[in-house]
Design a protein around this motif. Structure first.
Motif, short mmCIF file in Angstrom:
data_model
loop_
_atom_site.label_atom_id
_atom_site.label_comp_id
_atom_site.label_asym_id
_atom_site.label_seq_id
_atom_site.Cartn_x
_atom_site.Cartn_y
_atom_site.Cartn_z
N SER A 16 -20.05 17.86 22.00
CA SER A 16 -20.43 17.55 20.62
C SER A 16 -19.70 18.37 19.56
O SER A 16 -19.53 17.90 18.44
N ASN A 17 -19.29 19.59 19.85
CA ASN A 17 -18.71 20.45 18.81
C ASN A 17 -17.36 19.94 18.32
O ASN A 17 -16.57 19.39 19.09
N VAL A 18 -17.09 20.20 17.05
CA VAL A 18 -15.78 19.92 16.46
C VAL A 18 -15.35 21.15 15.67
O VAL A 18 -16.14 21.74 14.93
N ILE A 19 -14.10 21.55 15.84
CA ILE A 19 -13.54 22.68 15.10
C ILE A 19 -12.51 22.15 14.11
O ILE A 19 -11.61 21.40 14.48
N CYS A 20 -12.66 22.54 12.85
CA CYS A 20 -11.73 22.17 11.80
C CYS A 20 -11.18 23.44 11.16
O CYS A 20 -11.46 24.54 11.63
N PHE A 21 -10.44 23.31 10.07
CA PHE A 21 -9.72 24.46 9.52
C PHE A 21 -9.98 24.64 8.03
O PHE A 21 -10.24 23.68 7.29
N ASP A 22 -9.91 25.89 7.60
CA ASP A 22 -10.01 26.22 6.19
C ASP A 22 -8.99 25.41 5.39
O ASP A 22 -7.82 25.32 5.79
N GLY A 23 -9.43 24.85 4.28
CA GLY A 23 -8.52 24.09 3.43
C GLY A 23 -8.32 22.65 3.84
O GLY A 23 -7.71 21.88 3.11
N GLY A 24 -8.83 22.27 5.01
CA GLY A 24 -8.66 20.89 5.46
C GLY A 24 -9.48 19.92 4.65
O GLY A 24 -10.52 20.27 4.10
N TYR A 25 -9.01 18.71 4.56
CA TYR A 25 -9.76 17.65 3.89
C TYR A 25 -9.75 16.41 4.78
O TYR A 25 -8.68 15.95 5.19
N HIS A 26 -10.95 15.87 5.05
CA HIS A 26 -11.05 14.74 5.96
C HIS A 26 -11.88 13.58 5.43
O HIS A 26 -11.92 12.54 6.08
N GLY A 27 -12.53 13.73 4.27
CA GLY A 27 -13.23 12.59 3.71
C GLY A 27 -14.51 12.95 2.98
O GLY A 27 -14.85 14.13 2.83
N ARG A 28 -15.25 11.91 2.56
CA ARG A 28 -16.47 12.08 1.76
C ARG A 28 -17.71 11.48 2.42
O ARG A 28 -18.76 11.44 1.78
N THR A 29 -17.60 10.96 3.63
CA THR A 29 -18.80 10.58 4.36
C THR A 29 -19.47 11.86 4.86
O THR A 29 -18.90 12.94 4.78
N PHE A 30 -20.69 11.75 5.38
CA PHE A 30 -21.43 12.98 5.65
C PHE A 30 -20.75 13.87 6.70
O PHE A 30 -20.61 15.07 6.51
N TYR A 31 -20.30 13.28 7.80
CA TYR A 31 -19.69 14.15 8.82
C TYR A 31 -18.35 14.68 8.34
O TYR A 31 -18.03 15.85 8.58
#
Length: 424
Positions: free
Chosen positions: A128-143
């Protein structure tokens, strides 16, 4: 209707959080130029935020959409499929550099692509876990809001975010985060927050978009790939803004030679028609059950027609070579400005994905977001649409169509130079 009349309607009927602060309304456009409702001309250095790499209303794309309108506008491809969807899937499977044989799901937006990429990764790994990064942008939906590496304005008013999203530092040496420190931070996240055996995916942009147009190095991306392989974690590359020729290659990840497990794309995929794609290794993409992926409008017939036309334009008009050439022109002009203006620093580009910093002090690299806002405002007053971005709001980014004419490009760059001369 005039700009004034349209602004009055906007104030009365458009939700404040969705309303543009701009007071000019687009009436018509051609390649890299827009005319507003009052007939004023603007040079477009924003491209609808990176959507128009082949220009406003490319004739081949317009013709393809018109032809599709005479055939089928909608059936919902899960109810009755159509040729365009499978042809786009076939084309993307051949050009997207994921591991092994690729399969494709089409969606409507970048955010929807990222949401589905995470769903697919969870199904494929059972984690289930997801790792993302500082400064990243992936969208405006809740997740995807939870995945974004920046709170304001995307999360500010919307309450608790979904869990199981963890953060790691993105390497930006200019702002004091080295590649070694970023890798060390990721390993610490895996040790202290996101247990590898529970982590489905590591998601990152090969070039930060909203985060400031900072490219990840080849060695950093290779290390991410190694870490993913070590722990059985899927590597998801977000090419929503950097894809479709922006960086001089079809996808930015190609500069590194690294092959992810899943890639997402949207924006310039269809020259303004709403479409996105999730492309991944076949076993990963086939992991979830029947009817688990899709949506009413995903991969609409008109959007698929536009996407197929865009791919033809890339082949026929040497768009990748034009992107590289545009990047060289921008880099040369940025270099002149860096020498001329004390406020310009850290000029950079990967192909035509180009940017520079506005600073108060080059020695300590103090970001100057106020100047960035003032430059964008004054440029708009002079007939140039220009965007800022970055964690500190001080990056000026360039997303004009790759097909922009030299005369229009130089006119726009001259406006920026004139604005800077008057502001500093």
């Amino acid at each position: 209707m005039s700009n004034a009349e349209l602004n009055e309607l906007k104030q009365k009927y458009v939700a404040a959080g969705a309303a543009s602060p701009a007071t000019a309304f687009a009436d018509r456009a051609e390649n890299a130029e827009i005319w507003d409702a009052d007939g004023n001309r603007f040079i477009d250095f924003a491209g609808g935020i990176g959507v128009l790499n082949v220009g406003h209303r490319h004739p081949k794309v317009v013709a393809a959409v018109k032809a599709q309108l005479d055939k089928v506008m909608h059936t919902c491809q899960t109810v009755m499929p159509y040729e365009g969807y499978v042809k786009v899937a076939e084309k993307l499977s051949h050009i997207v550099p994921v591991r092994g044989h690729a399969k494709v799901m089409l969606a409507n937006s970048g955010a929807e692509a990222l949401e589905n990429a995470v769903k697919i990764a969870r199904a494929a790994t059972g984690r289930s876990n997801v790792i993302c990064f500082d400064g990243g942008y992936h969208g405006r939906t809740f997740y995807t809001m939870a995945m974004n590496g920046k709170v304001a304005p995307y999360q500010t008013d919307f309450g608790p975010m979904p869990g199981t999203v963890f953060r790691a530092p993105y390497p930006v040496p200019y702002h004091g985060v080295s590649e070694d420190e970023a890798i060390r931070g990721l390993k610490m996240t895996l040790k202290t927050d996101a247990n590898p055996k529970d982590t489905a995916a590591i998601v990152l942009e090969p070039v930060l978009g909203e985060g400031g147009f900072y490219p990840a190095s080849k060695s950093f991306l290779e290390k991410i790939r190694e870490i993913c392989d070590e722990h059985g974690i899927l590597m998801i590359i977000d090419e929503v803004q950097s894809g479709f020729g922006r960086t001089g290659k079809m996808f930015a990840i190609e500069h590194s030679g690294v092959e992810p497990d899943i890639m997402t794309m949207a924006k310039s995929m269809a020259d303004g028609m709403p479409i996105s794609a999730i492309v991944g290794t076949d076993k990963v993409m086939d992991a979830s059950g029947p009817n688990s992926l899709g949506g009413t409008y995903t991969g609409s017939p008109t959007a698929c027609a536009a996407a197929l036309a865009v791919l033809e334009v890339f082949e026929e008009e040497n768009i990748l070579e034009k992107s590289q050439a545009l990047g060289e022109k921008l880099a040369a002009r940025f270099g002149e400005w860096q020498n001329k203006f004390d406020c310009i620093d850290h000029v950079r580009n990967m192909g035509a994905m180009a940017a520079f910093e506005l600073v108060s002090n080059k020695t300590d690299r103090t970001p100057n977001a106020e100047l960035a806002a003032a430059l964008c405002k004054k440029a708009r007053e002079e007939g140039l649409i220009l965007l800022s971005c970055g964690m500190y709001g001080n990056t000026i980014r360039f997303l004009m169509p790759v097909t922009i004419e030299d005369s229009v490009l130089n006119e726009g760059l001259d406006i920026i130079e004139s604005c800077l001369e008057s502001l500093v």
